[in-house]
Design a protein around this motif. Structure first.
Motif, mmCIF file in Angstrom:
data_model
loop_
_atom_site.group_PDB
_atom_site.id
_atom_site.type_symbol
_atom_site.label_atom_id
_atom_site.label_comp_id
_atom_site.label_asym_id
_atom_site.label_seq_id
_atom_site.Cartn_x
_atom_site.Cartn_y
_atom_site.Cartn_z
ATOM 1 N N SER A 1 17.016 63.154 -1.004
ATOM 2 C CA SER A 1 16.365 63.310 -2.134
ATOM 3 C C SER A 1 16.076 64.959 -2.029
ATOM 4 O O SER A 1 15.979 65.298 -3.279
ATOM 5 C CB SER A 1 14.935 62.440 -1.898
ATOM 6 O OG SER A 1 13.969 62.819 -3.201
ATOM 7 N N LEU B 1 20.596 61.882 -3.963
ATOM 8 C CA LEU B 1 20.357 60.297 -3.524
ATOM 9 C C LEU B 1 21.536 59.299 -3.992
ATOM 10 O O LEU B 1 22.202 59.725 -4.999
ATOM 11 C CB LEU B 1 19.142 59.700 -4.332
ATOM 12 C CG LEU B 1 17.602 60.147 -3.700
ATOM 13 C CD1 LEU B 1 16.777 59.821 -4.863
ATOM 14 C CD2 LEU B 1 17.449 59.464 -2.609
ATOM 15 N N ARG C 1 9.577 54.455 -4.062
ATOM 16 C CA ARG C 1 9.578 55.762 -3.969
ATOM 17 C C ARG C 1 10.904 56.428 -4.708
ATOM 18 O O ARG C 1 10.997 57.532 -5.171
ATOM 19 C CB ARG C 1 9.814 56.131 -2.366
ATOM 20 C CG ARG C 1 8.866 55.961 -1.314
ATOM 21 C CD ARG C 1 9.257 56.270 0.063
ATOM 22 N NE ARG C 1 8.097 55.891 0.728
ATOM 23 C CZ ARG C 1 8.224 56.006 2.162
ATOM 24 N NH1 ARG C 1 9.341 56.580 2.753
ATOM 25 N NH2 ARG C 1 7.086 55.615 3.009
ATOM 26 N N TYR C 2 11.996 55.641 -4.826
ATOM 27 C CA TYR C 2 13.103 56.035 -5.327
ATOM 28 C C TYR C 2 13.815 54.982 -6.521
ATOM 29 O O TYR C 2 14.712 54.369 -6.249
ATOM 30 C CB TYR C 2 14.117 56.412 -4.237
ATOM 31 C CG TYR C 2 13.934 56.861 -3.187
ATOM 32 C CD1 TYR C 2 13.553 58.191 -3.267
ATOM 33 C CD2 TYR C 2 13.593 56.423 -1.820
ATOM 34 C CE1 TYR C 2 13.024 59.093 -2.164
ATOM 35 C CE2 TYR C 2 13.103 57.311 -0.742
ATOM 36 C CZ TYR C 2 13.181 58.525 -1.032
ATOM 37 O OH TYR C 2 12.490 59.165 0.172
#
Length: 223
Positions: A53, A58, A83-84
């Motif tokens: 990240s 990613l 989070r992603y």
């Protein structure tokens, strides 16, 4: 990349090295898909995602085993979704783990395939995530949809338009595609999806797709 297919980057998480190596091998020959990393459990995967990240690298998709030490696939999927959110997760599972699949899907996973699935099925699941579609392995969809039977899941509570939207969700269409198909705005399509999820007491589009399959509104194999 103008005029070219955009590469889909894939990160594999499984505590069995032979599985990771096998997936990496066939991805090398998949057009437009790149194997970019691996981890042996959820904890290691999250550590590596944190580093990627910061480097703006990613992956597009994570293939996640359900049963792993330290942090399993269902828990990992939930954390990745939080989070992603741009990283899609696909669960790798076996028949013996079917009860845990629903939890993973509720936690944000985009679909699931069997560990012994053909390479073409795994590839199809990866590509489906990039189209905002649901991929349901036909071999186990029937077993999973049975867990969604019961009060609160009946389609009889839906309006005619919400039922139409449910059918299209079951076919794997995104909100944008649903809007185009029904000649409505994307915002309206999103509202219909939200309302039908609420009425059916569901958490995710994948669960709604499974209900559509169970009710016979669509075939088990997505379009």
């Amino acid at each position: 990349m103008t005029g070219e297919q955009e590469m889909i980057s894939v990160f594999v998480v499984d505590d069995h090295e032979v599985v990771r190596r096998g997936i990496a091998s066939f991805l090398e020959f998949a057009d437009g898909i790149a194997f970019v990393g691996e981890a042996s459990d959820g904890r290691e995967a999250l550590d590596r995602l944190a580093v990627l990240s910061t480097q703006d690298q990613l992956p597009d998709v994570m293939l996640l085993d359900l049963r792993m030490p330290r942090l399993d696939g269902a828990e990992t999927a939930a954390i990745v979704a939080e989070r992603y959110p741009d990283v899609r997760t696909v669960i790798l599972t076996s028949f013996s783990e079917i009860e845990r699949v629903q939890t993973a899907l509720a936690n944000g996973a985009s679909g699931y395939v069997l560990k012994d699935a053909a390479a073409s099925e795994v590839e199809a699941a990866i590509r489906a995530t990039q189209r905002d579609e649901v991929f349901i392995d036909a071999a186990v969809a029937g077993r999973l949809t049975k867990r969604l039977s019961g009060p609160g899941h009946g389609v009889g509570s839906l309006s005619a338009r919400e039922r139409d939207v449910l059918v299209l969700v079951g076919r794997g269409l995104s909100n944008r595609a649903i809007a185009e198909r029904l000649a409505i705005s994307e915002r309206t399509a999103r509202t219909h999806v939200s309302k039908l999820l609420t009425k059916l007491n569901l958490n995710t589009r994948t669960q709604a797709a499974l209900v559509a399959v169970r009710e016979g509104l669509v075939d088990a194999d997505p379009e």
